[in-house]
Design a protein around this motif. Structure first.
Motif, PDB file in Angstrom:
ATOM      1  N   ARG A  62      41.333  16.496  10.859  1.00  0.00           N
ATOM      2  CA  ARG A  62      41.127  14.816  11.121  1.00  0.00           C
ATOM      3  C   ARG A  62      41.981  14.479  12.719  1.00  0.00           C
ATOM      4  O   ARG A  62      41.131  13.879  12.958  1.00  0.00           O
ATOM      5  CB  ARG A  62      41.994  13.297  10.394  1.00  0.00           C
ATOM      6  N   GLN A  63      42.915  14.697  13.051  1.00  0.00           N
ATOM      7  CA  GLN A  63      43.770  14.908  14.049  1.00  0.00           C
ATOM      8  C   GLN A  63      42.600  15.386  15.092  1.00  0.00           C
ATOM      9  O   GLN A  63      42.428  14.904  16.086  1.00  0.00           O
ATOM     10  CB  GLN A  63      45.143  15.117  13.941  1.00  0.00           C
ATOM     11  N   ILE A  64      42.314  16.193  15.023  1.00  0.00           N
ATOM     12  CA  ILE A  64      42.029  17.328  15.656  1.00  0.00           C
ATOM     13  C   ILE A  64      40.602  16.064  16.560  1.00  0.00           C
ATOM     14  O   ILE A  64      40.484  16.342  17.846  1.00  0.00           O
ATOM     15  CB  ILE A  64      41.457  18.840  15.368  1.00  0.00           C
ATOM     16  N   LYS A  65      39.689  15.978  15.768  1.00  0.00           N
ATOM     17  CA  LYS A  65      38.266  15.175  15.646  1.00  0.00           C
ATOM     18  C   LYS A  65      38.643  14.068  16.855  1.00  0.00           C
ATOM     19  O   LYS A  65      38.142  13.952  17.762  1.00  0.00           O
ATOM     20  CB  LYS A  65      37.777  15.594  14.348  1.00  0.00           C
ATOM     21  N   GLN A  66      39.857  13.522  15.870  1.00  0.00           N
ATOM     22  CA  GLN A  66      40.234  12.075  16.466  1.00  0.00           C
ATOM     23  C   GLN A  66      40.698  12.074  18.290  1.00  0.00           C
ATOM     24  O   GLN A  66      40.017  11.428  18.985  1.00  0.00           O
ATOM     25  CB  GLN A  66      41.156  11.607  15.743  1.00  0.00           C
ATOM     26  N   GLU A  67      41.231  12.857  18.404  1.00  0.00           N
ATOM     27  CA  GLU A  67      42.294  13.717  19.530  1.00  0.00           C
ATOM     28  C   GLU A  67      41.175  14.381  20.001  1.00  0.00           C
ATOM     29  O   GLU A  67      41.462  14.682  21.925  1.00  0.00           O
ATOM     30  CB  GLU A  67      43.407  13.585  19.969  1.00  0.00           C
ATOM     31  N   GLN A  68      39.982  14.699  20.042  1.00  0.00           N
ATOM     32  CA  GLN A  68      39.204  16.386  20.782  1.00  0.00           C
ATOM     33  C   GLN A  68      40.274  16.626  20.956  1.00  0.00           C
ATOM     34  O   GLN A  68      40.035  17.115  22.545  1.00  0.00           O
ATOM     35  CB  GLN A  68      38.600  14.947  21.345  1.00  0.00           C
ATOM     36  N   ILE A  69      41.267  17.249  20.484  1.00  0.00           N
ATOM     37  CA  ILE A  69      41.704  18.840  21.124  1.00  0.00           C
ATOM     38  C   ILE A  69      41.042  20.062  21.045  1.00  0.00           C
ATOM     39  O   ILE A  69      39.896  20.038  20.174  1.00  0.00           O
ATOM     40  CB  ILE A  69      43.015  18.863  20.003  1.00  0.00           C
ATOM     41  N   LYS A  70      40.926  20.937  21.916  1.00  0.00           N
ATOM     42  CA  LYS A  70      40.628  21.282  22.555  1.00  0.00           C
ATOM     43  C   LYS A  70      40.982  23.213  22.186  1.00  0.00           C
ATOM     44  O   LYS A  70      40.166  24.506  21.953  1.00  0.00           O
ATOM     45  CB  LYS A  70      39.640  21.582  23.694  1.00  0.00           C
ATOM     46  N   LEU A  84      43.396  30.993   8.397  1.00  0.00           N
ATOM     47  CA  LEU A  84      43.325  29.564   8.251  1.00  0.00           C
ATOM     48  C   LEU A  84      43.071  28.529   9.655  1.00  0.00           C
ATOM     49  O   LEU A  84      42.772  27.856   9.641  1.00  0.00           O
ATOM     50  CB  LEU A  84      44.984  29.181   8.425  1.00  0.00           C
ATOM     51  N   ILE A  85      43.281  29.469  11.162  1.00  0.00           N
ATOM     52  CA  ILE A  85      43.027  29.022  11.855  1.00  0.00           C
ATOM     53  C   ILE A  85      41.531  28.803  12.525  1.00  0.00           C
ATOM     54  O   ILE A  85      41.026  28.108  12.992  1.00  0.00           O
ATOM     55  CB  ILE A  85      43.271  29.607  13.374  1.00  0.00           C
ATOM     56  N   ALA A  86      40.773  30.438  11.619  1.00  0.00           N
ATOM     57  CA  ALA A  86      39.555  30.336  11.466  1.00  0.00           C
ATOM     58  C   ALA A  86      38.573  28.758  10.802  1.00  0.00           C
ATOM     59  O   ALA A  86      37.549  28.749  11.029  1.00  0.00           O
ATOM     60  CB  ALA A  86      39.033  32.041  10.780  1.00  0.00           C
ATOM     61  N   GLN A  87      39.661  28.914   9.490  1.00  0.00           N
ATOM     62  CA  GLN A  87      38.998  27.443   8.093  1.00  0.00           C
ATOM     63  C   GLN A  87      39.017  26.647   9.518  1.00  0.00           C
ATOM     64  O   GLN A  87      38.029  25.925   9.252  1.00  0.00           O
ATOM     65  CB  GLN A  87      39.822  27.877   7.944  1.00  0.00           C
ATOM     66  N   ILE A  88      40.263  26.418  10.266  1.00  0.00           N
ATOM     67  CA  ILE A  88      40.174  24.989  10.881  1.00  0.00           C
ATOM     68  C   ILE A  88      39.311  25.048  11.995  1.00  0.00           C
ATOM     69  O   ILE A  88      38.417  23.958  11.813  1.00  0.00           O
ATOM     70  CB  ILE A  88      41.706  24.873  11.020  1.00  0.00           C
ATOM     71  N   ARG A 147      36.092  25.783  11.972  1.00  0.00           N
ATOM     72  CA  ARG A 147      35.220  25.406  10.911  1.00  0.00           C
ATOM     73  C   ARG A 147      34.812  24.540  10.473  1.00  0.00           C
ATOM     74  O   ARG A 147      33.810  23.771  10.695  1.00  0.00           O
ATOM     75  CB  ARG A 147      34.451  26.853  10.212  1.00  0.00           C
ATOM     76  N   GLU A 148      36.030  24.194  10.658  1.00  0.00           N
ATOM     77  CA  GLU A 148      35.857  22.634  10.164  1.00  0.00           C
ATOM     78  C   GLU A 148      35.610  20.988  10.965  1.00  0.00           C
ATOM     79  O   GLU A 148      35.580  20.374  10.718  1.00  0.00           O
ATOM     80  CB  GLU A 148      36.660  22.411   8.718  1.00  0.00           C
ATOM     81  N   THR A 149      36.312  21.641  12.174  1.00  0.00           N
ATOM     82  CA  THR A 149      36.433  20.938  13.533  1.00  0.00           C
ATOM     83  C   THR A 149      35.162  21.317  14.363  1.00  0.00           C
ATOM     84  O   THR A 149      34.842  20.694  15.512  1.00  0.00           O
ATOM     85  CB  THR A 149      38.088  21.056  14.350  1.00  0.00           C
ATOM     86  N   GLY A 150      34.606  21.860  14.012  1.00  0.00           N
ATOM     87  CA  GLY A 150      34.261  22.682  15.440  1.00  0.00           C
ATOM     88  C   GLY A 150      34.039  23.209  16.777  1.00  0.00           C
ATOM     89  O   GLY A 150      33.702  23.025  18.053  1.00  0.00           O
TER      90      GLY A 150
END
Length: 309
Positions: free
Chosen positions: A240-248, A260-264, A266-269
């Motif tokens: 949620r934080q990655i999406k909200q703060e648009q972390i690249k 785990l990083i691959a999963q994150i 996928r879920e954040t795009g």
């Protein structure tokens, strides 16, 4: 003129004997040292130079958090004149290893004198005997701390080999100058990037000292040990934080399981930006075979990723 007439056989043998004696004396003068992991091993080599033979327990690409010493490594430690460790709870296996090896030589904890970061939110991780408590052990991620490491290494080598002290102090001084230049280089690389943009996701919480020194915000699903497990709730909060703060900037570490990083991702795009070196150097032919190479490489890929390039 025939060379044999200029250098009689007897004279040649005398010179050869002297040369062999000198080489033998040099070999005998070599200090046998053990360093706990690859990053520390490089720092010891920089200070020790040709006078010190450095053996590393946890080699490039391996994870000191989950390391299990072998009987051969215990024998190696038992034969060493000086053993270097990071401290701060990083090598939870070290005291057992020294006891098993019956080690009586010089022990040097290179983080001595460093003010450690206390990890809020990671309450007393203790896994398989690796107890980090709330202390972040990854002090080498600060170039300023690396300078303290070098000072402690030089002092430890001087205690183990007083005859070589002048060499160690000279090597340490020269290397500290390189570290000071490195610190300035890293600061210059981050300077054009707005503070609000300096946000990075990594596998585990290994970059707290880098974050403090260079004003970068690191977030991780795991705590300061790779043995700590990321909770589903914590991962969901991070997504949620990655999406909200648009972390690249999303990175896996060279010692970590990438799933785990691959999963994150996928879920954040957010596409993973590549690999960072946190607790280990690369092999000699890799991107980060030395400490200075590691810090330069990490800085280059981090700044590239947060700019979205």
């Amino acid at each position: 003129m025939n060379p044999a007439t200029r250098f009689p056989r007897r004279t040649f043998i005398a010179f050869a004997t002297l040369a062999l004696t000198a080489l033998s004396a040099q070999a005998q003068a070599s200090i046998q040292a053990v360093a706990s992991f690859s990053i520390l091993g490089d720092l010891v080599r920089q200070v020790g130079g040709d006078r010190v033979q450095v053996n590393v327990l946890v080699g490039p690409g391996s994870d000191a958090h989950v390391f299990q010493p072998t009987p051969a490594q215990a024998r190696l430690v038992g034969q060493a004149q000086v053993v270097f460790s990071n401290g701060l709870g990083f090598e939870g296996w070290m005291s057992r290893l020294l006891k098993t090896a019956g080690y009586k030589g010089q022990q040097v904890v290179v983080s001595q004198g460093i003010q450690p970061i206390q990890e809020a939110g990671h309450k007393g991780h203790k896994h398989g005997g690796h107890d980090h408590g709330e202390t972040d052990p990854h002090a080498w991620q600060s170039v300023g701390n690396a300078k303290v490491f070098v000072k402690n290494i030089a002092q430890g080598l001087c205690r183990a080999d007083a005859a070589g002290c002048e060499v160690y102090e000279r090597n340490a001084k020269a290397y500290v100058a390189k570290l000071e230049a490195l610190d300035s280089e890293i600061r210059a690389a981050w300077a054009p990037i707005p503070a609000a943009q300096r946000k990075v996701i990594t596998s585990h919480d290994a970059f707290g000292y880098y974050a403090r020194d260079f004003s970068v915000k690191f977030l991780a699903p795991q705590g300061v040990s790779t043995e700590s497990e990321a909770s589903p709730k914590g991962v969901a909060r991070l997504v949620r934080q990655i999406k909200q703060e648009q972390i690249k900037a999303l990175f896996v570490e060279s010692i970590s399981d990438p799933r785990l990083i691959a999963q994150i991702g996928r879920e954040t795009g957010v596409k993973p930006s590549g690999e960072l070196f946190s607790d280990s150097l690369s092999a000699a032919d890799g991107a980060a075979p030395t400490y200075i190479d590691m810090m330069r490489f990490n800085t280059r890929v981090l700044t590239t990723a947060v700019r979205g390039e």
